[in-house]
Enzyme design. Structure first.
Site, PDB file in Angstrom:
ATOM      1  N   LYS A 240     104.634 -31.822 -93.535  1.00  0.00           N
ATOM      2  CA  LYS A 240     105.373 -32.829 -94.299  1.00  0.00           C
ATOM      3  C   LYS A 240     106.682 -32.213 -94.788  1.00  0.00           C
ATOM      4  O   LYS A 240     106.687 -31.416 -95.722  1.00  0.00           O
ATOM      5  CB  LYS A 240     104.573 -33.338 -95.501  1.00  0.00           C
ATOM      6  CG  LYS A 240     105.198 -34.636 -96.029  1.00  0.00           C
ATOM      7  CD  LYS A 240     104.814 -34.968 -97.430  1.00  0.00           C
ATOM      8  CE  LYS A 240     105.647 -34.291 -98.468  1.00  0.00           C
ATOM      9  NZ  LYS A 240     107.100 -34.622 -98.428  1.00  0.00           N
TER      10      LYS A 240
ATOM     11  N   GLU B 207     105.030 -20.360-102.039  1.00  0.00           N
ATOM     12  CA  GLU B 207     106.339 -19.771-102.333  1.00  0.00           C
ATOM     13  C   GLU B 207     107.025 -20.720-103.317  1.00  0.00           C
ATOM     14  O   GLU B 207     107.400 -21.837-102.938  1.00  0.00           O
ATOM     15  CB  GLU B 207     107.131 -19.567-101.042  1.00  0.00           C
ATOM     16  CG  GLU B 207     106.439 -18.518-100.163  1.00  0.00           C
ATOM     17  CD  GLU B 207     107.036 -18.330 -98.768  1.00  0.00           C
ATOM     18  OE1 GLU B 207     106.542 -17.463 -98.036  1.00  0.00           O
ATOM     19  OE2 GLU B 207     107.991 -19.048 -98.414  1.00  0.00           O
TER      20      GLU B 207
ATOM     21  N   CYS C 245     116.110 -20.490-103.662  1.00  0.00           N
ATOM     22  CA  CYS C 245     115.120 -20.045-104.660  1.00  0.00           C
ATOM     23  C   CYS C 245     115.402 -18.625-105.124  1.00  0.00           C
ATOM     24  O   CYS C 245     114.982 -18.224-106.188  1.00  0.00           O
ATOM     25  CB  CYS C 245     113.730 -20.131-104.058  1.00  0.00           C
ATOM     26  SG  CYS C 245     113.554 -19.132-102.575  1.00  0.00           S
TER      27      CYS C 245
ATOM     28  N   GLU D 268     114.387 -22.623-114.532  1.00  0.00           N
ATOM     29  CA  GLU D 268     115.073 -22.731-113.235  1.00  0.00           C
ATOM     30  C   GLU D 268     115.905 -24.009-113.204  1.00  0.00           C
ATOM     31  O   GLU D 268     115.407 -25.089-113.508  1.00  0.00           O
ATOM     32  CB  GLU D 268     114.052 -22.769-112.094  1.00  0.00           C
ATOM     33  CG  GLU D 268     114.720 -22.823-110.732  1.00  0.00           C
ATOM     34  CD  GLU D 268     113.737 -22.977-109.571  1.00  0.00           C
ATOM     35  OE1 GLU D 268     112.895 -23.899-109.605  1.00  0.00           O
ATOM     36  OE2 GLU D 268     113.824 -22.177-108.620  1.00  0.00           O
TER      37      GLU D 268
HETATM   38  P1  NAD Z   1     109.230 -29.872-104.736  1.00  0.00           P
HETATM   39  O1  NAD Z   1     108.110 -29.072-105.272  1.00  0.00           O
HETATM   40  O2  NAD Z   1     109.704 -31.029-105.520  1.00  0.00           O
HETATM   41  O3  NAD Z   1     108.859 -30.462-103.305  1.00  0.00           O
HETATM   42  C1  NAD Z   1     108.472 -29.634-102.234  1.00  0.00           C
HETATM   43  C2  NAD Z   1     107.620 -30.436-101.277  1.00  0.00           C
HETATM   44  O4  NAD Z   1     106.405 -30.790-101.925  1.00  0.00           O
HETATM   45  C3  NAD Z   1     108.258 -31.742-100.828  1.00  0.00           C
HETATM   46  O5  NAD Z   1     107.948 -31.947 -99.467  1.00  0.00           O
HETATM   47  C4  NAD Z   1     107.567 -32.778-101.703  1.00  0.00           C
HETATM   48  O6  NAD Z   1     107.523 -34.061-101.151  1.00  0.00           O
HETATM   49  C5  NAD Z   1     106.174 -32.187-101.790  1.00  0.00           C
HETATM   50  N1  NAD Z   1     105.381 -32.606-102.941  1.00  0.00           N
HETATM   51  C6  NAD Z   1     105.817 -32.951-104.169  1.00  0.00           C
HETATM   52  N2  NAD Z   1     104.767 -33.227-104.967  1.00  0.00           N
HETATM   53  C7  NAD Z   1     103.655 -33.046-104.237  1.00  0.00           C
HETATM   54  C8  NAD Z   1     102.255 -33.177-104.491  1.00  0.00           C
HETATM   55  N3  NAD Z   1     101.797 -33.537-105.697  1.00  0.00           N
HETATM   56  N4  NAD Z   1     101.382 -32.911-103.505  1.00  0.00           N
HETATM   57  C9  NAD Z   1     101.827 -32.508-102.291  1.00  0.00           C
HETATM   58  N5  NAD Z   1     103.128 -32.390-101.978  1.00  0.00           N
HETATM   59  C10 NAD Z   1     104.038 -32.635-102.937  1.00  0.00           C
HETATM   60  O7  NAD Z   1     110.403 -28.843-104.454  1.00  0.00           O
HETATM   61  P2  NAD Z   1     111.874 -29.166-103.934  1.00  0.00           P
HETATM   62  O8  NAD Z   1     112.601 -29.859-105.034  1.00  0.00           O
HETATM   63  O9  NAD Z   1     111.784 -29.791-102.591  1.00  0.00           O
HETATM   64  O10 NAD Z   1     112.470 -27.695-103.729  1.00  0.00           O
HETATM   65  C11 NAD Z   1     113.061 -26.963-104.741  1.00  0.00           C
HETATM   66  C12 NAD Z   1     112.061 -25.998-105.356  1.00  0.00           C
HETATM   67  O11 NAD Z   1     111.490 -25.195-104.357  1.00  0.00           O
HETATM   68  C13 NAD Z   1     112.686 -25.018-106.337  1.00  0.00           C
HETATM   69  O12 NAD Z   1     111.816 -24.841-107.421  1.00  0.00           O
HETATM   70  C14 NAD Z   1     112.782 -23.723-105.548  1.00  0.00           C
HETATM   71  O13 NAD Z   1     112.821 -22.551-106.305  1.00  0.00           O
HETATM   72  C15 NAD Z   1     111.553 -23.812-104.716  1.00  0.00           C
HETATM   73  N6  NAD Z   1     111.673 -22.989-103.510  1.00  0.00           N
HETATM   74  C16 NAD Z   1     110.974 -21.820-103.442  1.00  0.00           C
HETATM   75  C17 NAD Z   1     111.108 -21.004-102.320  1.00  0.00           C
HETATM   76  C18 NAD Z   1     110.380 -19.681-102.208  1.00  0.00           C
HETATM   77  O14 NAD Z   1     110.409 -19.119-101.115  1.00  0.00           O
HETATM   78  N7  NAD Z   1     109.750 -19.183-103.241  1.00  0.00           N
HETATM   79  C19 NAD Z   1     111.947 -21.397-101.273  1.00  0.00           C
HETATM   80  C20 NAD Z   1     112.643 -22.588-101.394  1.00  0.00           C
HETATM   81  C21 NAD Z   1     112.501 -23.392-102.510  1.00  0.00           C
HETATM   82  O1  6OD Z   2     114.073 -15.953 -95.689  1.00  0.00           O
HETATM   83  C1  6OD Z   2     112.959 -16.481 -95.818  1.00  0.00           C
HETATM   84  O2  6OD Z   2     112.050 -16.333 -95.000  1.00  0.00           O
HETATM   85  C2  6OD Z   2     112.697 -17.314 -96.987  1.00  0.00           C
HETATM   86  N1  6OD Z   2     111.443 -17.754 -97.124  1.00  0.00           N
HETATM   87  C3  6OD Z   2     113.703 -17.650 -97.820  1.00  0.00           C
HETATM   88  C4  6OD Z   2     113.562 -18.468 -98.949  1.00  0.00           C
HETATM   89  C5  6OD Z   2     114.644 -18.990 -99.535  1.00  0.00           C
HETATM   90  C6  6OD Z   2     114.553 -19.858-100.670  1.00  0.00           C
HETATM   91  O3  6OD Z   2     115.318 -20.756-100.947  1.00  0.00           O
END
Ligand code: NAD
Ligand code: 6OD
Length: 490
Positions: free
Chosen positions: A182, A258, A292, A394
């Protein structure tokens, strides 16, 4: 310009077929607010069909496929992405508004690279084996073999859509799993194009399924709560991770998370000043701060504090907020107006908390189509206490708070004083200090004199609220496969 982008239809891909749904939602281009795609939202029955298809494929040709054939397919997928590079690029840029210069160097190439890396790794990895002595002197051979988890639910965010989706898909497929993916509702397009590439590459029906939709009471929740999904790999917000943990609890699924971060950057007075300014500017503002790993808290040693703040300010003000295709553009909009409301609420909060606004703090005015988009000014603050919410939560935008420090121990303490633990970046020319401070960071990945640089075989993930588990190289194989212990008496 975006005027020539036509509205795409993004269908679900279920058991080898592109499928329409009775319910659709519009994907808005954050550059100018126009609709770029109509997306078919999967209902519960469609998710059920995807899971059934994925389960059946495990027992079909995919499950019986020799490792070398699977590896060849992964390489073919990488080639498929590269052959359709421009389609992927346009789709990613239309969904996110990010500069072409960024997506063409980062998002799309990494999408292909993820498949190649895991094709190589899975081709060469081994498992443990031991010879056991037995009382009869004949002995036994004890070895482990790895089996796929089964049907894996892959739930991805919008900030680096293809990169982060394939970062999980590639190792999951390499290990022989089947997928129900998804993508974020904000970025449905490249996951759908990838289905076309898989189809063409000859990936059997049911191996890769794409169900579009949202989280609660939509495709996200239908996947995580599904009794026939064997594991969930998720990238996104920490709060969403917590909701998913609850949803998977009744069916006790393994999870790999993540999550979010509030990453520190530490700049010592002995740094290479120009390199540190360039590196930190890139880390704070790249992808409009929607990474992130981006440092939203910057600590600078007092002797260079004023000069460093002035240099970061100059770089922020030199950023070109332009149409994605323009070569000079190096900052795009935020992903959506909704996300802009969130980031702007922190811009407002920072003022209320007493921040000095060094630069930015609002919405730019263009006098053209961009005024209907989700643009925001790159922003820097100073003067906040470490307890301020702006410094603790954040934000996920092009912004950072900069604070001075006097002693190394003080910088380390401030950097680690957060419930998050994803990444850090330290700038110094003192090699011993680089190692010492780098190692002291309570994070999953600690950079010294660099940022977002990593061999894909090394572990990636977050400490504290920033995640559960590690992916990358063998760490990914450890999540996406399950060892079975076999002991043969000789
Ligand atoms: P989000 O958590 O809002 O959504 C991520 C995904 O989860 C989307 O596909 C969304 O539709 C789905 N989702 C939302 N609620 C859900 C539920 N209850 N059950 C199942 N699926 C659900 O995150 P976002 O706004 O898309 O992305 C930004 C966030 O992601 C930031 O907090 C960022 O730090 C984090 N992020 C972390 C990493 C990492 O590697 N640690 C990488 C990229 C982004
Ligand atoms: O480089 C990657 O594999 C990775 N997971 C990066 C994450 C970036 C977050 O926004």
């Amino acid at each position: 310009m975006t005027a020539n982008i036509k509205v795409a239809e993004r269908k679900c891909y279920i058991n080898g077929q592109f499928v329409r749904s009775g319910r659709q939602f519009a994907k808005i281009n954050p550059v100018d607010g126009t609709v770029v795609a109509q997306v078919h939202e999967a209902d519960r029955a469609m998710v059920d069909a995807a899971v059934r298809g994925a389960r059946a494929a495990l027992k079909g040709p995919w499950g019986r496929m020799a490792l070398q054939a699977r590896v060849d397919l992964l390489r073919k997928i990488a080639e498929g992405i590269e052959k359709r590079f421009d389609d992927f690029l346009q789709a990613e840029v239309a969904d996110t508004g990010k500069p072409v210069s960024l997506a063409s160097h980062l998002d799309i190439p990494r999408g292909a690279a993820n498949f190649r890396v895991f094709a190589d790794i899975v081709r060469t990895y081994g498992t443990e084996s031991y010879h056991l002595d037995t009382p009869d002197g004949k002995g036994a051979v004890n070895y482990a073999m790895r089996k796929p988890l089964g049907v894996v639910g892959v739930i991805a965010p919008w900030n680096l859509p293809l990169l982060l989706l394939t970062w999980k898909l590639a190792p999951a497929l390499a290990c022989g799993n089947t997928i129900v993916a998804k993508p974020s509702e904000e970025t449905p397009s490249t996951a759908t194009l990838l289905a076309e590439v898989m189809h063409e590459a000859g990936v059997p029906a049911g191996v890769y399924n794409v169900v579009h939709g949202f989280g609660p009471d939509s495709a996200g929740e239908f996947i995580t709560a599904h009794p026939d999904v064997n594991g969930i790999t998720f990238t996104g917000e920490t709060a969403t991770g917590a909701a998913i943990m609850k949803a998977v609890a009744p069916t006790v699924k393994p999870i790999s998370f993540e999550l979010g971060g509030k990453n520190p950057g530490i700049v010592f007075a002995d740094c290479d000043f120009e390199a540190a300014v360039a590196g930190m500017s890139n880390a704070i503002f790249s992808n409009t701060g929607q990474v992130c790993l981006a440092p939203e808290r910057v600590y600078v040693e007092r002797p260079i504090f004023e000069r460093f703040v002035a240099a970061l300010k100059a770089n922020a003000e030199a950023l070109v907020l332009g149409f994605p295709q323009d070569k000079a553009t190096n900052m795009g909009p935020l992903i959506s107006r909704q996300h802009r409301e969130k980031v702007l609420s922190y811009y407002e909060l920072a003022r209320k908390e007493g921040a000095k606004v060094v630069t930015g703090g609002g919405v730019p005015k263009f006098g053209d189509a961009r005024d209907s988009g989700a643009w925001i000014q790159p922003t820097l603050w100073t003067g906040l206490p470490e307890t301020a919410r702006t410094v603790r939560e954040e934000i996920f935008g092009p912004c950072a708070h900069i604070a001075p420090f006097d002693r190394e121990e003080e910088a380390v303490e401030m950097a680690n004083n957060t419930p998050y633990g994803l990444a850090s970046t330290v700038w110094t020319t003192n090699l011993a200090r680089g190692h010492r401070v780098g190692q002291a960071m309570e994070v999953g990945i600690s950079w010294v004199n660099c940022w977002f640089l990593r061999d894909l075989r090394t572990p990636f993930g977050g400490a504290k609220l920033s995640g559960i588990g590690r992916e990358g190289g063998l760490h990914s194989l450890n999540f996406y496969s399950e060892p079975t212990n076999i002991c043969v008496k000789l």
